[in-house]
Design an enzyme around this catalytic site. Structure first.
Site: not given
Lengths: 451, 451
Positions: B31, B35-37, B39, B437
């Site tokens: 990586e 970290f975590g990309g 998103c 309802h």
């Protein structure tokens, strides 16, 4: 004496029951009050219009926690009230005229049984092959010393007041007390809730009830284990004397709201003269097909049971219509999965078993609780108090109950209602189905996966 | 050359893939970024934290329609930005350290295949029995004359800017353009959207896309069928020249945001050297079990397909983990029901077939559209623009697609996703299941009943 094929008493769910399938019948409706019943005129619908408005006001105040500084400049009570009732009130006339134009006799005086199968309506007597009794319920007025000497409101009247009161004393701690405390509290009224039990919303799952009580206590003055002993007029309103574990209090407020439950309108009907068996709470006794003790007489809705839920009464109305039309294929309400929501802030929704009920009944269960804060959307909301709780059967892994407190609870619970009703397992719903990331639904997914 | 049992490239869904079931393997992670990309760092999660904040600001402005007069006094951009990233940014270090403490080698330089099964990482070479490629995607920078001479933002950078711009020119009309236009528009930035196609959100159902375009046009300046021909610096920002059917425009703004799509990061990986087959868009070709053209190499997420949806990548990661561990019981993503939401205001959610797609593919369908305004909660919201649309199979009566535009859309769609995935019929979901309802879910019930 005029005779009908069908007489419907009450135009809440009773009016919705009437459709084209019944067009071949000679039908009368008896409604001394307004078409639409409690739900439309004094219940679910107007109260939610106020609640959504109250949510908007609270939303303004809560925006600062996110970095949006905003303030409520003015709550225009009269404009809100008129917006609500200018929309609702005309519906009575249009519904009444619609029925008359379509050949239904509408009696606008009260109906009272004088014998089985015979109804006195004003000065007339009518009879019918089939009666459907759907006359609903009304607020209980409790026997509190002095209450008959002071002005007070119930849910029937509080939404139509002319001016926002500076303060309000609320007797009761159920869902009606909770919703109106939210509404008027959000609009600036100083609220004191007096609740007999140890928590608010005692019918909810104990964790939800405890969390709600804690949150309501931040917004309102909440007295629990509070027994109201008397009410009297004071200089600028009313004074309520309450006995709490810590001693007596006198709660002074400009307005008094009484929300201690509802009672079926069977007394106004003279159910006894009609031969209708009642239970100890005054509800008309029916079997699971909604037949009463008198052949040809059916009963549904608040007059017949404790649900006090319009979606249940709607389902019952559809069922009774079918049963009246198909006497040889009588159906019952197969799956009494009765979900409900409380439109407070935070919102609450629930279906099926509570944890305390499972314990009390000795039912084995798995339980999982997930905070909104453990999901991305919960982060986005900066939520710290909302959660989803799911109870499941350890053997067949179906859902026994689900309880949610937090934003969108009444929407968020629907997949769980669907799963419970259709007998889907936790595993199917958790693993086979996708949940949009990062939607609020992920908290439901997480709660299910933890099972 | 160090050899591993498993090398994972990319720590978005790649990092989530790694769990106790893989603890017996010698594992390395590659990586070069955080970290975590996408998103977590530049995508779904921070953007929703901004969106919810923007919703709060719009909610303040919208409260007046209900009778609550309120105003936004100040939007504290720096506080919002710092709240978001002070929460997110520390997660990189904790995730990286957690992996290292648990015996995973973490390489923080870029990895590039130099031969099938061999990766160059910085100055080292590593090999592995199994590679999982999950290196994601990045924003496309289009070939617009002058773009290389001006400062501009993409979704990678726009959320971290120091000051709220007075105005923003947005090139693109997809979901990223729509979400950021909502965010910055709500915070007070003057927005101009330049969209090549005839509507915004062209991937949505045509009715949803049309409604959204209309609503966005009330909030922003929206130019459709607008071809951007050049970009240049201007006195106080940038000037974008666009050719529209009505002639040329020059759009001037303080800030330029480019959102014209995303491309897979396969070029940075030297997929060709690794022997990985790519499709015409540059995605790694996989079969339905997520095997690539090279034995032992798997690929998932944005680098492998067009979904660009984190919940799909999560499902793929679970699948690939299973397949790596159980080579004799390889599974495929059985039911590619891929729901998605666009967190604009109004919110949009969708699953399955759009109407235009059904028409194009000659698929028979029933369709039903219900406005929120036809339900009690829609009344309470004073909603006039939101709707639910459901497409169903006329023969087996299962759900083919569902499209919602309006408040809570991403929550409201979940029962329909559940029904579609598990093959429930419209009739089961509409008639057997109760809807509280007066909850917002009644609009889903009504749309289903109309089928």
């Amino acid at each position: 004496m005029r005779h009908y094929d069908l007489v419907i008493l009450g135009t809440g769910s009773g009016n919705m029951l009437l459709n084209d399938e019944l067009a071949h019948l000679r039908v009368a409706i008896v409604e001394p009050d307004r078409f639409g019943g409690t739900c439309l005129n004094r219940g679910c619908i107007p109260s939610k219009m106020f609640v959504v408005t109250a949510d908007a006001a609270e939303g303004v105040r809560a925006a600062a926690r996110l970095g949006v500084n905003a303030s409520v400049e003015h709550v225009d009570w009269k404009a809100i009230r008129d917006r609500v009732f200018h929309r609702i009130d005309p519906l009575h006339d249009s519904a009444l005229n619609y029925r008359r134009e379509n050949g239904v006799d509408v009696y606008t005086e009260a109906g009272r049984f004088i014998a089985p199968g015979v109804l006195q309506v004003g000065t007339e007597r009518i009879s019918a092959d089939t009666f459907i009794v759907a006359v609903g319920s009304r607020p209980v007025v409790p026997d509190i010393p002095g209450l008959d000497t002071v002005p007070f409101h119930t849910s029937d009247t509080i939404m139509r007041i002319d001016d926002l009161p500076a303060s309000m004393a609320v007797i009761g701690g159920g869902f009606i007390a909770a919703e109106f405390s939210h509404v008027f509290g959000a609009f600036g009224t100083d609220i004191t809730i007096m609740q007999r039990g140890p928590r608010l919303l005692m019918a909810e799952d104990e964790q939800v009830s405890a969390r709600f009580t804690e949150l309501a206590s931040h917004r309102h003055r909440v007295l629990v284990e509070a027994a109201v002993t008397s009410v009297e007029r004071s200089a600028d309103g009313i004074a309520v004397t309450v006995t709490c574990p810590g001693g007596d209090h006198v709660v002074r407020a400009a307005t008094l709201l009484v929300c201690v439950g509802r009672r079926p309108n069977t007394d106004r009907l003279d159910a006894a003269a009609g031969g209708l068996e009642l239970d100890e709470h005054g509800h008309i006794v029916t079997d699971s097909a909604y037949r009463t003790s008198v052949p040809g007489v059916w009963a549904l809705g608040d007059v017949a049971n404790h649900f006090q839920l319009k979606h249940m009464a709607n389902a019952e109305a559809r069922l009774v219509r079918h049963n009246v039309l198909h006497p040889k294929d009588v159906r019952t309400l197969a799956n009494r999965v009765a979900p409900h929501a409380v439109f407070t802030n935070p919102q609450i929704a629930s279906v099926g078993l509570t944890e305390q009920e499972a314990r009390r009944r000795g039912i084995e269960y798995l339980v999982s609780t997930r905070d909104y804060a453990e999901t991305a959307y919960g982060w986005a909301l900066e939520d710290t108090t909302s959660f989803v709780k799911v109870l499941a059967d350890p053997l067949d892994r179906t859902i026994l109950g689900a309880h949610i407190i937090g934003p969108q609870a009444a929407t968020l619970i629907q997949p769980l209602i669907q799963a419970m009703t259709l007998g889907l397992t936790v595993d199917q719903v958790a693993r086979d189905v996708l949940y949009i990331h990062p939607a609020l639904t992920e908290v439901v997914e997480q709660a299910l996966l933890a099972l």
